[in-house]
Scaffold this active site. Sequence first.
Site, PDB file in Angstrom:
ATOM      1  N   LYS A  15       0.815  -1.223   0.000  1.00  0.00           N
ATOM      2  CA  LYS A  15       0.000   0.000   0.000  1.00  0.00           C
ATOM      3  C   LYS A  15       0.844   1.267   0.000  1.00  0.00           C
ATOM      4  O   LYS A  15       0.615   2.166  -0.809  1.00  0.00           O
ATOM      5  CB  LYS A  15      -0.892  -0.082   1.247  1.00  0.00           C
ATOM      6  CG  LYS A  15      -1.800   1.055   1.537  1.00  0.00           C
ATOM      7  CD  LYS A  15      -2.770   0.683   2.659  1.00  0.00           C
ATOM      8  CE  LYS A  15      -2.111   0.429   4.015  1.00  0.00           C
ATOM      9  NZ  LYS A  15      -1.519   1.625   4.628  1.00  0.00           N
ATOM     10  N   ARG A  90      -9.672   3.602   8.473  1.00  0.00           N
ATOM     11  CA  ARG A  90      -9.383   2.189   8.692  1.00  0.00           C
ATOM     12  C   ARG A  90     -10.557   1.457   9.343  1.00  0.00           C
ATOM     13  O   ARG A  90     -10.444   0.279   9.635  1.00  0.00           O
ATOM     14  CB  ARG A  90      -8.168   2.065   9.589  1.00  0.00           C
ATOM     15  CG  ARG A  90      -7.022   1.295   8.915  1.00  0.00           C
ATOM     16  CD  ARG A  90      -5.823   1.412   9.812  1.00  0.00           C
ATOM     17  NE  ARG A  90      -4.778   0.495   9.521  1.00  0.00           N
ATOM     18  CZ  ARG A  90      -3.614   0.846   8.964  1.00  0.00           C
ATOM     19  NH1 ARG A  90      -3.403   2.074   8.537  1.00  0.00           N
ATOM     20  NH2 ARG A  90      -2.682  -0.044   8.805  1.00  0.00           N
ATOM     21  N   ARG A 130       9.649  -9.118   6.001  1.00  0.00           N
ATOM     22  CA  ARG A 130       9.932  -7.745   6.434  1.00  0.00           C
ATOM     23  C   ARG A 130      10.390  -7.740   7.895  1.00  0.00           C
ATOM     24  O   ARG A 130      11.354  -7.065   8.256  1.00  0.00           O
ATOM     25  CB  ARG A 130       8.674  -6.886   6.275  1.00  0.00           C
ATOM     26  CG  ARG A 130       8.949  -5.398   6.382  1.00  0.00           C
ATOM     27  CD  ARG A 130       7.685  -4.602   6.632  1.00  0.00           C
ATOM     28  NE  ARG A 130       6.759  -4.605   5.514  1.00  0.00           N
ATOM     29  CZ  ARG A 130       5.559  -3.987   5.552  1.00  0.00           C
ATOM     30  NH1 ARG A 130       5.175  -3.325   6.611  1.00  0.00           N
ATOM     31  NH2 ARG A 130       4.754  -4.027   4.535  1.00  0.00           N
ATOM     32  N   ARG A 136      13.368  -8.132  13.965  1.00  0.00           N
ATOM     33  CA  ARG A 136      12.470  -8.118  15.121  1.00  0.00           C
ATOM     34  C   ARG A 136      12.285  -9.514  15.711  1.00  0.00           C
ATOM     35  O   ARG A 136      12.631 -10.506  15.098  1.00  0.00           O
ATOM     36  CB  ARG A 136      11.145  -7.476  14.726  1.00  0.00           C
ATOM     37  CG  ARG A 136      11.334  -5.981  14.527  1.00  0.00           C
ATOM     38  CD  ARG A 136      10.046  -5.248  14.442  1.00  0.00           C
ATOM     39  NE  ARG A 136       9.670  -5.077  13.036  1.00  0.00           N
ATOM     40  CZ  ARG A 136       8.438  -5.204  12.598  1.00  0.00           C
ATOM     41  NH1 ARG A 136       7.481  -5.523  13.417  1.00  0.00           N
ATOM     42  NH2 ARG A 136       8.165  -4.999  11.334  1.00  0.00           N
ATOM     43  N   ARG A 147      -2.740  -8.356  13.467  1.00  0.00           N
ATOM     44  CA  ARG A 147      -3.006  -7.260  12.517  1.00  0.00           C
ATOM     45  C   ARG A 147      -3.976  -7.709  11.427  1.00  0.00           C
ATOM     46  O   ARG A 147      -4.836  -6.939  10.996  1.00  0.00           O
ATOM     47  CB  ARG A 147      -1.704  -6.748  11.902  1.00  0.00           C
ATOM     48  CG  ARG A 147      -0.836  -5.985  12.891  1.00  0.00           C
ATOM     49  CD  ARG A 147       0.297  -5.266  12.207  1.00  0.00           C
ATOM     50  NE  ARG A 147      -0.201  -4.201  11.340  1.00  0.00           N
ATOM     51  CZ  ARG A 147       0.560  -3.459  10.544  1.00  0.00           C
ATOM     52  NH1 ARG A 147       1.852  -3.676  10.494  1.00  0.00           N
ATOM     53  NH2 ARG A 147       0.045  -2.513   9.807  1.00  0.00           N
TER      54      ARG A 147
HETATM   55  P1  AMP Z   1       0.580   1.455   8.736  1.00  0.00           P
HETATM   56  O1  AMP Z   1       1.861   2.200   8.644  1.00  0.00           O
HETATM   57  O2  AMP Z   1      -0.466   1.977   7.789  1.00  0.00           O
HETATM   58  O3  AMP Z   1       0.745  -0.033   8.633  1.00  0.00           O
HETATM   59  O4  AMP Z   1       0.001   1.729  10.217  1.00  0.00           O
HETATM   60  C1  AMP Z   1       0.723   1.337  11.348  1.00  0.00           C
HETATM   61  C2  AMP Z   1      -0.154   1.355  12.588  1.00  0.00           C
HETATM   62  O5  AMP Z   1      -0.644   2.674  12.836  1.00  0.00           O
HETATM   63  C3  AMP Z   1      -1.404   0.493  12.534  1.00  0.00           C
HETATM   64  O6  AMP Z   1      -1.146  -0.863  12.831  1.00  0.00           O
HETATM   65  C4  AMP Z   1      -2.270   1.154  13.604  1.00  0.00           C
HETATM   66  O7  AMP Z   1      -1.812   0.806  14.910  1.00  0.00           O
HETATM   67  C5  AMP Z   1      -1.955   2.622  13.400  1.00  0.00           C
HETATM   68  N1  AMP Z   1      -2.884   3.282  12.443  1.00  0.00           N
HETATM   69  C6  AMP Z   1      -2.595   3.713  11.184  1.00  0.00           C
HETATM   70  N2  AMP Z   1      -3.666   4.271  10.615  1.00  0.00           N
HETATM   71  C7  AMP Z   1      -4.671   4.202  11.534  1.00  0.00           C
HETATM   72  C8  AMP Z   1      -6.043   4.608  11.543  1.00  0.00           C
HETATM   73  N3  AMP Z   1      -6.614   5.208  10.475  1.00  0.00           N
HETATM   74  N4  AMP Z   1      -6.768   4.377  12.657  1.00  0.00           N
HETATM   75  C9  AMP Z   1      -6.229   3.793  13.740  1.00  0.00           C
HETATM   76  N5  AMP Z   1      -4.943   3.377  13.792  1.00  0.00           N
HETATM   77  C10 AMP Z   1      -4.167   3.580  12.700  1.00  0.00           C
END
Ligand code: AMP
Length: 193
Positions: A15, A90, A130, A136, A147
């Site tokens: 993404k 989300r 990853r 990690r 997730r």
């Molecule tokens: P990402 O970098 O898009 O994978 O997001 C990493 C983490 O940020 C996610 O696993 C959530 O913990 C948090 N996060 C990102 N976007 C949102 C959102 N729109 N609402 C709530 N938590 C978010």
Amino acid sequence: MSARLLMLAAPGAGKGTQAGRLADHYGIEHLDAGELLRAEVEEGTERGAAVRSYMDRGDLVPDEVIMEVVGARLLVAVQSGGYLLDGFPRNLAQAQRGHQLAQEIGGIELQAVVHLEVGRDELRHRMLARAREEGRGDDDRAIIEHRFEVYDRETAPLIDYYEGRGILHRVDGEGDVDEVTERIYRELAGVVD
Ligand code: AMP
């Protein structure tokens, strides 16, 4: 008026990479919710510490927090004419709140939602690779599965929601990264400015 897009995909679907390319291609601002939250964590504020605990567990941060963190940036971006949302909304509550705000302002509603489709086995493989690259620990496997659960429960319903609004575009996200980008351009041709 330039493009107003949302990139919707499960964790590990590519993404962020595709969103960055699309934003450059259409000359619009890339609003990456995860990156904005990580910046909040880096600042070391009390809110940052709370945000971090949700992110570390693989849970969504509360809606009020994400609306505060993304909201102001979003308003600036929409005034410039176009935006690419990556990671926001989300869940349905965020999507409905965002849509309501866009309608109140007028003329800034989403034009197209790109859903990048990648099979679960491939996603699992990419996420584990990853995690290994980033060095990690073993508990990553459990967090990755968590997730996916959060995605299935909270985020996947957005696919039907946007389909119902008639703006969903499904794109095969498997295979070569450049080929996926080309598929997205082909899918959006004639749809966005
Ligand atoms: P990402 O970098 O898009 O994978 O997001 C990493 C983490 O940020 C996610 O696993 C959530 O913990 C948090 N996060 C990102 N976007 C949102 C959102 N729109 N609402 C709530 N938590 C978010």
